[in-house]
Design an enzyme around this catalytic site. Structure first.
Site: not given
Ligand code: GDP
Length: 424
Positions: A12-13, A41, A333
């Site tokens: 997850g996340d 999310h 990445l």
């Molecule tokens: P989900 O539950 O799968 O949607 O994931 P989350 O929202 O819990 O966690 C993903 C986190 O990573 C969020 O805070 C996004 O804004 C952040 N995020 C997603 N893609 C990227 C990325 O490519 N780079 C960075 N730095 N942050 C990202």
């Protein structure tokens, strides 16, 4: 892409919300098909930063219809407060662009109590529940002891049904846990004050989806959590209480005839895991603390620090297989840009052997990671928009993961913003 599921490959996340928000541009309908408000999310777009828990991540796109399918745990109280939050930030939510399946079961007030009471009873053996009532909810759903959202339209029958459920549930609350019993007055208040807020959005979403399908509309199926939290295929019992896999999307969405052509599996460029359970590739100490800080790895729902580790090829390959992923989105990445050497967990050792398969849950605690190091790129890659913009070391890292997991990495995300993406 006509029917597409966006699912998590790991714990997850992984950044599914960010991918749904990006890809909804090409879709007419977004359906959440399982889980409840127990995860978050995070979506960042021109309207601001949002932590969605239950609302589908397509709600920010004009013209997209968002649905909570029958497989979702609908908690009227937390759903309404989430709806108010996004509406306050200027997002329009109407019965036209947001619909709740009449066949979705409602999370009842005692489910949250029972989650707390059971975690407290378990003490140090707790599962690490987010205490949103999800496990008691799904147990009751499968015991046929909860109510369907559509019952809100049958007030007399609803009251009689709730009275029966309350009588049964009060036995557990008072006799097993010594907690307070519910009264019909509590439940009537819940119907009138809480359920009334979401009632205008409850409808026959199955009929809506069937019509959308026959008109050739494009449907996106959005999952919560990831393969390793799937009730049947994950690290049981440290799983969630529903199926997080793409195979469940037709059932949980309300469109059992759907054929899912594209399954986009989301993988983070390193590993994170919230809560309890085996996490073979876990890093500790300063190394872990720095990765957690760089990636801002704190739970969107609970604020809990996430456990972190290198990308885990063994778990990811298994996750890809369980999801039958057709393409991968590799996220975050950019977070690894600070590392001199980038660790990758390529195999596990178990009982003195090096293995490449994901072991049975009980064996996981004996497995140890085999780590290989890659050269870091040590520069800011967040403005890269084409594959060629990535430094050679970053390309090598992505290509290695792709080869090992046997699935094309079609998207590489280099930042949380909508356009921080490389499409290959
Ligand atoms: P989900 O539950 O799968 O949607 O994931 P989350 O929202 O819990 O966690 C993903 C986190 O990573 C969020 O805070 C996004 O804004 C952040 N995020 C997603 N893609 C990227 C990325 O490519 N780079 C960075 N730095 N942050 C990202």
């Amino acid at each position: 892409m006509s029917n597409c599921a966006i699912v998590g490959i790991n714990w997850g996340d992984e950044g599914k919300g960010r991918m749904v928000d990006l890809l909804t541009e090409d879709f007419d309908v977004v359906v959440r098909f399982q889980g409840g408000g127990n995860a978050g999310h995070t979506v960042i777009n021109e309207l601001g930063k949002f932590a969605l828990h239950l609302l589908p991540s397509g709600i920010f796109r004009k013209g997209v219809v968002n649905i909570l399918g029958n497989g979702v745990a609908v908690d009227p109280q937390s759903l309404w407060s989430e709806m108010q939050d996004v509406m306050d930030k200027g997002v329009s939510l109407t019965p036209e662009n947001f619909k709740i399946s009449e066949r979705a079961s409602l999370l009842l007030p005692w489910h949250r109590d029972l989650d707390e009471l059971e975690e407290a009873r378990l003490k140090d053996k707790k599962y690490g529940s987010t205490k949103q009532g999800i496990a008691p909810f799904y147990s009751d759903k499968y015991q046929k002891k909860t109510i369907l959202a559509g019952e809100l339209f049958y007030p007399e029958e609803l009251k009689a049904h709730l009275a029966d459920l309350m009588e049964w549930k009060n036995l557990t609350l008072t006799k097993v846990y010594g907690a307070k019993a519910y009264t019909m007055q509590d439940l009537e208040e819940w119907i009138e004050k809480t359920c009334a807020t979401i009632k205008p959005y409850v409808t026959d979403t199955g009929a809506f989806l069937k019509k959308a399908q026959s008109e050739g509309k494009k449907i996106l199926f959005e999952a919560q959590l990831g393969s390793l939290r799937d009730l049947d295929y994950g690290i049981y019992p440290y799983t969630t209480s529903s199926n997080t896999t793409a195979a469940y999307a037709p059932i949980g969405s309300g469109l059992p005839s759907a054929k899912i052509e594209d399954v986009i599996g989301v993988v983070k460029a390193y590993s994170t895991c919230v809560g309890e359970g085996p996490f073979v590739c876990e890093m500790f100490g300063d190394e872990a603390e720095q990765l957690r800080k760089e990636g801002f790895e704190y739970g969107a729902k609970t604020g809990r620090p996430r456990r972190v580790g290198p990308v885990d090829i063994v778990a990811t390959r298994y996750g890809v297989e369980v999801q039958a992923a057709t393409a991968i989105a590799l996220t975050k990445l950019d977070v690894l840009s600070y590392m001199d050497k980038i660790p990758v967990c390529t195999n596990y050792t178990l009982n003195g052997e090096t293995i490449d398969y994901f072991p049975f849950p009980s064996a996981l605690k004996y497995a140890k990671p085999v780590i290989k190091y890659f050269d870091g790129w040590k520069c800011d890659i967040s403005s890269a928009r084409k594959w060629e913009d990535l430094p050679k070391e970053a390309q090598e890292y992505v290509s290695f993961i792709e080869k090992e997991i046997g699935c094309p990495i079609k998207y590489v995300s280099v930042g949380p913003e909508r356009d921080s993406i490389i499409i290959r």
